[in-house]
Design an enzyme around this catalytic site. Sequence first.
Site, short mmCIF file in Angstrom:
data_model
loop_
_atom_site.label_atom_id
_atom_site.label_comp_id
_atom_site.label_asym_id
_atom_site.label_seq_id
_atom_site.Cartn_x
_atom_site.Cartn_y
_atom_site.Cartn_z
CG HIS A 126 -1.89 1.18 1.18
ND1 HIS A 126 -3.14 1.07 0.60
CD2 HIS A 126 -1.77 2.46 1.62
CE1 HIS A 126 -3.76 2.24 0.68
NE2 HIS A 126 -2.94 3.10 1.30
CB CYS A 127 2.02 3.37 -2.57
SG CYS A 127 3.07 4.80 -2.91
CB ILE A 128 1.12 6.98 2.06
CG1 ILE A 128 2.60 7.38 1.94
CG2 ILE A 128 0.92 5.94 3.15
CD1 ILE A 128 3.12 8.14 3.16
#
Length: 286
Positions: A126-128
Amino acid sequence: MKRKGFGFSLPVTAVILVIGFIYFSTVFTLIDRWLSLASSPGIANAAAFTALALMCVYNYSIAVFRDPGRVPPNYMPDVEDPKSPVHEIKRKGGDLRYCQKCSHFKPPRAHHCRVCKRCVLRMDHHCIWINNCVGHTNYKVFFVFVVYAMTACVYSLVLLVGSLTVEPQDEDQEMGSYLRAIYVISGFVLVPLSIALGVLLGWHIYLSLQNKTTIEYHEGVRAMWLAEKGGQVYKHPYDIGAYENLTLILGPNILSWLCPTSKHIGSGLRFRTAFDSAPISSGTKP
C-alpha cells in the site's frame, strides 16, 4: 479497468505540487537561464522535459485512480485443476487461504490490505504517495511512473548544474534573490528525490526480474530460511526466467514496456509458474 473512489489525500497533493514546482522551475528558470527558450536547444530541451512531465502525470494519475484488483465475490479455488499446480495455503493448518474479513477465498498472490480494508490481487504494497494499493492492475503504471519520475529528476539536476555555469547577467536584487531561492529549493528537492526514486526503481527492477512482489520477497526470506534449515532449496514458484518475468509484468512487446498498457495482465486469478507443463498467459481466466 475499474476506477476506485478518491478523496482528499495530503501525500498525493504534495506529489502534485512537487511535480508542478519541478516542471516550472526546470523549464522557465533552468532551461531558460542556461540555453534560453528563444533558442533551438532551449526549445528542444523544454519539449523533451514537457514530454517527460506529461508521461509522469499521466502514469501517476492512472496509478492513483485505477482499482488495483478486486477478488470476485464468487471466487473458488479449483484444487483439481491440472493447469494450476500451485495452491497457496496457510502456514498453520495447511488449509487454503481464506480471508475472514472479506469472507472469501484468496486467489494466489492476493493479500488483505488493512488500509483499503479489502483483498487486493497480486498485492505488492500500500503506497501512501498514490493513496492506493499497488496491485495486479496498476503495478505496471506505478513502475513506469517511477521510471519517468527518476529520469525527469536526473534530467532536471543536469540542467540545474549546467545553468550554474552561466555567468549572471545584470540582474536587480529582487530577481537575484528569486533565482537563489529557486536554485536552493530545487537542489534540496531534486537530490534526495533522485536518490530515493533511484533506490525505489532499483528495488522494483530486482523484484520484476524475479517476478516477486514486495510481500513475496519478505515471505521468501522466511521460506528460504526454513528450507535451508530442513536441508532443502527454496525456489520462488512464479520465477520463470528474467526476460519471461519482465514480459509478464511489462508486456510481450518490448516497445510498449514504457507505455501504460495493461491488456496483457489477464484476470489476476491464476499466474504462470515454474511448475507449469505448458505456458499459459499471466492471469489467464480458468
